[in-house]
Design an enzyme around this catalytic site. Sequence first.
Site, PDB file in Angstrom:
ATOM      1  CG  ASN A 283     -51.227  13.081 -59.207  1.00 45.09           C
ATOM      2  OD1 ASN A 283     -51.784  12.620 -60.195  1.00 45.09           O
ATOM      3  ND2 ASN A 283     -50.550  14.209 -59.226  1.00 45.09           N
TER       4      ASN A 283
ATOM      5  CG  ASN B 213     -40.523  16.853 -62.155  1.00 41.63           C
ATOM      6  OD1 ASN B 213     -40.078  16.008 -61.387  1.00 41.63           O
ATOM      7  ND2 ASN B 213     -41.815  16.960 -62.420  1.00 41.63           N
ATOM      8  CG  PHE B 214     -33.604  16.252 -61.119  1.00 39.64           C
ATOM      9  CD1 PHE B 214     -33.629  16.313 -62.505  1.00 39.64           C
ATOM     10  CD2 PHE B 214     -32.619  16.960 -60.455  1.00 39.64           C
ATOM     11  CE1 PHE B 214     -32.698  17.062 -63.206  1.00 39.64           C
ATOM     12  CE2 PHE B 214     -31.678  17.709 -61.149  1.00 39.64           C
ATOM     13  CZ  PHE B 214     -31.718  17.763 -62.523  1.00 39.64           C
ATOM     14  CB  SER B 215     -38.659  14.510 -57.751  1.00 43.74           C
ATOM     15  OG  SER B 215     -39.152  15.780 -58.124  1.00 43.74           O
ATOM     16  CB  CYS B 216     -42.524  13.029 -61.858  1.00 44.54           C
ATOM     17  SG  CYS B 216     -44.179  12.388 -62.182  1.00 44.54           S
TER      18      CYS B 216
ATOM     19  CG  ASN C   1     -42.437  15.330 -56.948  1.00 46.60           C
ATOM     20  OD1 ASN C   1     -43.626  15.084 -56.779  1.00 46.60           O
ATOM     21  ND2 ASN C   1     -41.949  15.683 -58.126  1.00 46.60           N
TER      22      ASN C   1
ATOM     23  CB  CYS D  99     -62.324  13.560 -17.231  1.00 46.40           C
ATOM     24  SG  CYS D  99     -62.337  11.791 -17.554  1.00 46.40           S
TER      25      CYS D  99
ATOM     26  CB  CYS E 215     -52.121   3.954 -20.356  1.00 47.68           C
ATOM     27  SG  CYS E 215     -50.704   3.903 -19.232  1.00 47.68           S
TER      28      CYS E 215
ATOM     29  CB  CYS F 248     -44.796   7.883 -22.892  1.00 46.35           C
ATOM     30  SG  CYS F 248     -46.427   7.147 -22.611  1.00 46.35           S
TER      31      CYS F 248
END
Length: 415
Positions: free
Chosen positions: A76, A134-137, A201, A344, A354, A381
Amino acid sequence: MVKKDLSINFMGVKFPNPFCLSASPVGNCYDMCAKAYDLGWGGVVFKTIGFFIADEVSPRFDTLEKESTPFVGFKNMEQIAEHPLDDNLNDIRRLKQDYPDKVLIASIMGANEQEWEQLAKLATEAGADMLELNFSCPQMTSHAMGSDVGSSPELCEKYCKAVRRGTHLPFMAKMTPNVTDMCEVANASIRGGANGIAAINTVKSICNVDLDKKIGLPIINGKSSISGYSGKAIKPIALRFIQQMRQDEQLKNVELSGIGGIETWIDAVEFILLGCKTLQVTTAIMEYGYRIIEDLTNGLMHYMDEQNVDKLEDLVGLANNNIIPAEHLDRDYKIYPSIDTDKCIGCGRCVISCYDGAHQAMEWDEEKRRPHCNEDKCVGCLLCSLVCPIQAISKGKIVFKPGRGKNRSTKDLVL
């Protein structure tokens, strides 16, 4: 139909449910916010207002996709409200007149102390229930505003003090994820007078590059720029920052509004379990519309019913203590995969993944055309279970590593 009380008290204000429009294109004017209220949203954070009037580019959006899935991530380039300040304030007044029992949060952004203080006064006089700073746009065209401010503890504290001079209302500081440590700027905001924190944000990004034109997307007369990334893809980043704030000694009891990739009721519950009281949504609304509120609220109520929870407040923060430093994790055991050979389909994806990406433990039976696990090589894993397209591989046998697990039973493990 399951009915539960979704109301919650956030920074001294009671919300009918935790779901809010975030300060963004989805809450840009009276008509949009009114429709959201009518459909059941718990609150609205009106798109950020300021003395600055945005002059936007066209087009201004891009998406990140994976295979056939749209909107994994969303870029955006839009800035704050493009309407004159007086028009925005009039919309806020009208919304409070027509929906006096609904929660309205005014998002504000100034370029200096005087602007922050004056905006706080104006939004308070217009009837807002609380403020969001808004400290973050990440796509502002001025370095005096946006995420450049949110990365400076000194500016965050100074501007919060200015806002506190301008209002008696509760307010929260909206944090940028474009920092290494959010706790530092969040703590500075609280010292300055903020009552809560909103996070996160958007993340600075380039989603795609046109391979023929050699230009990032979207293209604006042959050029593009770095701007904010949102949507489902940033949810893991948002949850990480929220957890870190809940673990910070000074922030652990500060009220949080969660933002970042909330699309389903499951996403919402995750934010709540990590300590958020209210939840803000943008990208999912841009894709599906305000109507998603019905799925969000119904899903949350059904989850509460399954958990035998009557009050939403009782879910807040229940997962925080179960996320611990990596060095404290139990490393005494491993889990072998269990393969449902009847289910399967013999695609071989587990064998390929793997061998090429793990420990070469998943082997292929040419005669039966089915995989099997070589436990001498398997490290547990479980990559194989994640790549299986039909979920035919699950957790199987659990064993303690050699010399480990004395006086312990695998039955006592929480898996």
